[in-house]
Write a protein that holds these residues in place. Sequence first.
Motif, PDB file in Angstrom:
ATOM      1  N   ASN A 112       0.848  -1.236   0.131  1.00 65.27           N
ATOM      2  CA  ASN A 112      -0.041  -0.082  -0.053  1.00 65.27           C
ATOM      3  C   ASN A 112       0.814   1.049  -0.023  1.00 65.27           C
ATOM      4  OD1 ASN A 112       0.956  -0.108   2.657  1.00 65.27           O
ATOM      5  ND2 ASN A 112      -0.938   0.499   3.556  1.00 65.27           N
ATOM      6  N   LEU A 113       2.203   1.118  -0.644  1.00 66.55           N
ATOM      7  CA  LEU A 113       3.005   2.390  -0.495  1.00 66.55           C
ATOM      8  C   LEU A 113       2.633   3.522  -1.115  1.00 66.55           C
ATOM      9  CD1 LEU A 113       5.944   3.202   0.352  1.00 66.55           C
ATOM     10  CD2 LEU A 113       6.741   2.296  -1.909  1.00 66.55           C
ATOM     11  N   PHE A 114       1.659   3.468  -2.179  1.00 64.27           N
ATOM     12  CA  PHE A 114       1.276   4.479  -2.992  1.00 64.27           C
ATOM     13  C   PHE A 114      -0.125   4.737  -2.765  1.00 64.27           C
ATOM     14  CE2 PHE A 114       4.735   2.539  -5.738  1.00 64.27           C
ATOM     15  CZ  PHE A 114       5.430   3.310  -5.687  1.00 64.27           C
ATOM     16  N   SER A 115      -0.695   4.452  -1.623  1.00 64.29           N
ATOM     17  CA  SER A 115      -1.806   4.814  -1.273  1.00 64.29           C
ATOM     18  C   SER A 115      -1.722   5.903  -0.311  1.00 64.29           C
ATOM     19  CB  SER A 115      -2.584   3.694  -0.335  1.00 64.29           C
ATOM     20  OG  SER A 115      -2.157   3.409   0.739  1.00 64.29           O
ATOM     21  N   ALA A 116      -2.694   6.889  -0.143  1.00 66.03           N
ATOM     22  CA  ALA A 116      -2.750   7.876   0.758  1.00 66.03           C
ATOM     23  C   ALA A 116      -2.270   7.470   2.173  1.00 66.03           C
ATOM     24  CB  ALA A 116      -4.068   8.560   0.985  1.00 66.03           C
ATOM     25  N   GLU A 117      -2.898   6.312   2.697  1.00 64.96           N
ATOM     26  CA  GLU A 117      -2.047   6.215   3.971  1.00 64.96           C
ATOM     27  C   GLU A 117      -0.769   5.529   3.805  1.00 64.96           C
ATOM     28  OE1 GLU A 117      -3.142   2.873   7.325  1.00 64.96           O
ATOM     29  OE2 GLU A 117      -4.894   3.564   6.184  1.00 64.96           O
ATOM     30  N   GLY A 118      -0.479   4.901   2.842  1.00 64.49           N
ATOM     31  CA  GLY A 118       0.916   4.685   2.871  1.00 64.49           C
ATOM     32  C   GLY A 118       1.978   5.599   2.783  1.00 64.49           C
ATOM     33  N   ILE A 119       1.688   6.722   1.877  1.00 66.46           N
ATOM     34  CA  ILE A 119       2.618   7.697   1.591  1.00 66.46           C
ATOM     35  C   ILE A 119       2.552   8.578   3.076  1.00 66.46           C
ATOM     36  CG2 ILE A 119       2.745  10.170   0.438  1.00 66.46           C
ATOM     37  CD1 ILE A 119       1.442   8.760  -2.101  1.00 66.46           C
ATOM     38  N   SER A 120       1.512   8.683   3.522  1.00 64.16           N
ATOM     39  CA  SER A 120       1.577   9.340   4.997  1.00 64.16           C
ATOM     40  C   SER A 120       2.457   8.430   5.783  1.00 64.16           C
ATOM     41  CB  SER A 120       0.279   9.361   5.657  1.00 64.16           C
ATOM     42  OG  SER A 120      -0.563  10.182   4.707  1.00 64.16           O
ATOM     43  N   GLU A 121       2.469   7.299   5.871  1.00 64.81           N
ATOM     44  CA  GLU A 121       3.228   6.586   6.716  1.00 64.81           C
ATOM     45  C   GLU A 121       4.659   6.589   6.358  1.00 64.81           C
ATOM     46  OE1 GLU A 121       3.837   1.990   7.946  1.00 64.81           O
ATOM     47  OE2 GLU A 121       1.756   2.375   7.753  1.00 64.81           O
ATOM     48  N   LEU A 122       4.903   6.484   5.105  1.00 66.94           N
ATOM     49  CA  LEU A 122       6.211   6.860   4.743  1.00 66.94           C
ATOM     50  C   LEU A 122       6.827   8.114   5.227  1.00 66.94           C
ATOM     51  CD1 LEU A 122       8.320   5.308   2.834  1.00 66.94           C
ATOM     52  CD2 LEU A 122       7.557   6.760   1.096  1.00 66.94           C
ATOM     53  N   PHE A 146      -1.752  11.397  21.849  1.00 68.67           N
ATOM     54  CA  PHE A 146      -1.580  10.471  20.650  1.00 68.67           C
ATOM     55  C   PHE A 146      -3.311  10.315  20.445  1.00 68.67           C
ATOM     56  CE2 PHE A 146       1.955   9.756  23.484  1.00 68.67           C
ATOM     57  CZ  PHE A 146       2.830  10.344  22.575  1.00 68.67           C
ATOM     58  N   VAL A 147      -3.947  11.175  20.277  1.00 70.56           N
ATOM     59  CA  VAL A 147      -5.563  11.120  20.089  1.00 70.56           C
ATOM     60  C   VAL A 147      -5.691  11.142  18.500  1.00 70.56           C
ATOM     61  CG1 VAL A 147      -6.406  11.623  22.074  1.00 70.56           C
ATOM     62  CG2 VAL A 147      -5.998  13.343  20.475  1.00 70.56           C
ATOM     63  N   SER A 148      -5.017  11.577  17.875  1.00 67.87           N
ATOM     64  CA  SER A 148      -4.949  11.824  16.183  1.00 67.87           C
ATOM     65  C   SER A 148      -4.123  10.725  15.685  1.00 67.87           C
ATOM     66  CB  SER A 148      -4.109  13.225  15.847  1.00 67.87           C
ATOM     67  OG  SER A 148      -2.799  13.153  15.955  1.00 67.87           O
ATOM     68  N   TRP A 149      -4.624  10.400  14.483  1.00 63.76           N
ATOM     69  CA  TRP A 149      -3.979   9.238  13.740  1.00 63.76           C
ATOM     70  C   TRP A 149      -2.242   9.389  13.575  1.00 63.76           C
ATOM     71  CZ3 TRP A 149      -1.259   9.077   9.263  1.00 63.76           C
ATOM     72  CH2 TRP A 149      -1.072   7.628   8.682  1.00 63.76           C
ATOM     73  N   GLY A 150      -2.153  10.607  13.062  1.00 70.65           N
ATOM     74  CA  GLY A 150      -0.725  11.076  12.773  1.00 70.65           C
ATOM     75  C   GLY A 150       0.232  10.866  13.952  1.00 70.65           C
ATOM     76  N   ALA A 151      -0.302  11.663  15.120  1.00 71.92           N
ATOM     77  CA  ALA A 151       0.687  11.505  16.284  1.00 71.92           C
ATOM     78  C   ALA A 151       0.928   9.963  16.830  1.00 71.92           C
ATOM     79  CB  ALA A 151      -0.006  12.292  17.373  1.00 71.92           C
ATOM     80  N   ARG A 152      -0.334   9.278  16.996  1.00 70.86           N
ATOM     81  CA  ARG A 152      -0.420   7.803  17.119  1.00 70.86           C
ATOM     82  C   ARG A 152       0.480   6.995  16.319  1.00 70.86           C
ATOM     83  NH1 ARG A 152      -5.473   7.341  17.462  1.00 70.86           N
ATOM     84  NH2 ARG A 152      -5.741   6.643  15.616  1.00 70.86           N
ATOM     85  N   GLN A 153       0.537   7.372  15.029  1.00 70.87           N
ATOM     86  CA  GLN A 153       1.225   6.358  14.040  1.00 70.87           C
ATOM     87  C   GLN A 153       2.503   6.421  14.177  1.00 70.87           C
ATOM     88  OE1 GLN A 153      -0.279   3.950  12.375  1.00 70.87           O
ATOM     89  NE2 GLN A 153       1.224   3.466  10.930  1.00 70.87           N
ATOM     90  N   PHE A 154       3.063   7.975  14.439  1.00 71.35           N
ATOM     91  CA  PHE A 154       4.495   8.293  14.499  1.00 71.35           C
ATOM     92  C   PHE A 154       5.237   7.812  15.692  1.00 71.35           C
ATOM     93  CE2 PHE A 154       7.609  11.185  16.344  1.00 71.35           C
ATOM     94  CZ  PHE A 154       8.530  11.188  15.300  1.00 71.35           C
ATOM     95  N   ILE A 155       4.388   7.820  16.911  1.00 74.42           N
ATOM     96  CA  ILE A 155       4.881   7.238  17.820  1.00 74.42           C
ATOM     97  C   ILE A 155       5.031   5.771  17.926  1.00 74.42           C
ATOM     98  CG2 ILE A 155       3.035   6.761  19.376  1.00 74.42           C
ATOM     99  CD1 ILE A 155       5.972   8.767  20.801  1.00 74.42           C
ATOM    100  N   LEU A 156       4.040   4.991  17.048  1.00 71.71           N
ATOM    101  CA  LEU A 156       4.519   3.536  17.081  1.00 71.71           C
ATOM    102  C   LEU A 156       5.599   3.297  16.099  1.00 71.71           C
ATOM    103  CD1 LEU A 156       0.732   2.611  16.482  1.00 71.71           C
ATOM    104  CD2 LEU A 156       2.069   2.086  18.655  1.00 71.71           C
ATOM    105  N   LEU A 157       5.659   4.040  15.034  1.00 71.25           N
ATOM    106  CA  LEU A 157       6.753   3.902  14.281  1.00 71.25           C
ATOM    107  C   LEU A 157       7.994   4.102  14.808  1.00 71.25           C
ATOM    108  CD1 LEU A 157       5.151   5.930  10.988  1.00 71.25           C
ATOM    109  CD2 LEU A 157       5.949   3.605  11.143  1.00 71.25           C
ATOM    110  N   MET A 158       8.223   5.090  15.789  1.00 70.60           N
ATOM    111  CA  MET A 158       9.367   5.132  16.396  1.00 70.60           C
ATOM    112  C   MET A 158       9.702   4.061  17.404  1.00 70.60           C
ATOM    113  SD  MET A 158      11.082   8.315  16.297  1.00 70.60           S
ATOM    114  CE  MET A 158      11.734   8.543  17.927  1.00 70.60           C
ATOM    115  N   ILE A 159       8.738   3.535  18.090  1.00 71.18           N
ATOM    116  CA  ILE A 159       8.895   2.312  18.690  1.00 71.18           C
ATOM    117  C   ILE A 159       9.531   1.221  17.945  1.00 71.18           C
ATOM    118  CG2 ILE A 159       7.825   0.596  20.166  1.00 71.18           C
ATOM    119  CD1 ILE A 159       6.077   2.738  21.228  1.00 71.18           C
ATOM    120  N   TYR A 160       8.428   0.874  16.642  1.00 64.57           N
ATOM    121  CA  TYR A 160       8.919  -0.255  15.970  1.00 64.57           C
ATOM    122  C   TYR A 160      10.075  -0.147  15.182  1.00 64.57           C
ATOM    123  CZ  TYR A 160       7.612  -4.365  13.165  1.00 64.57           C
ATOM    124  OH  TYR A 160       7.536  -5.645  12.753  1.00 64.57           O
ATOM    125  N   ILE A 161      10.485   0.944  14.346  1.00 66.59           N
ATOM    126  CA  ILE A 161      11.621   1.345  13.831  1.00 66.59           C
ATOM    127  C   ILE A 161      13.075   1.066  14.717  1.00 66.59           C
ATOM    128  CG2 ILE A 161      12.987   3.092  12.631  1.00 66.59           C
ATOM    129  CD1 ILE A 161      10.373   3.928  11.178  1.00 66.59           C
TER     130      ILE A 161
END
Length: 205
Positions: A4-14, A120-135
Amino acid sequence: MLGNLFSAEGISELLLSLPAVLWAITFHEYCHGLAAKMLGDTTAERAGRLSLNPLDHLDPLGALCLLLFRFGWAKPVPIDTRYFKHPKRDIIIVSLAGVAGNMLTAFFCAQLVRFVPGLFVSWGARQFILLMIYINLGLAAFNLIPIPPLDGSRILYVLLPYQWMKYYYWLERYGMFVIVGLLVLGVFPYIMRPIMALLFSILLI
């Protein structure tokens, strides 16, 4: 992630992954250099690697792998074991310092989620902190694999019996080819899974 790299969500996560990747590799290498300096070796500092500037540590292929696959590498920090008072012990300490830095980052982020969930109530903040942990956990786990030039290989070098050293030297010579080959063959997820599980269990203690 690639599906899903080229989906809107995939680009946002990237895009959210970029600062997480840059921090993970920068702090990892900085911790190597700082540990070496504390043990008497200023080689990294003199080489300009005792730095929190991502450009000083960036390996393009390693960063791309970390961005896309959640495991990768940076340019190894130079060390000179002649400065160490206890070389075998100090090599292990310096090798584990980068992993410890990533684990510390992941632990700090996890505690933020635990104690300040309102951030981390917003999707962006929640996703960023999860990415920080996982990466950060992914970089720590990957570097524990005992293939040169990864950190785990330095620990293996110290602990390996003398009669097996010829195999280590062969692996040191072709280590990057082995890593790329395992990456292409899709073997790394199977190697990483138990290491990631172990690090997650440590994180949740």
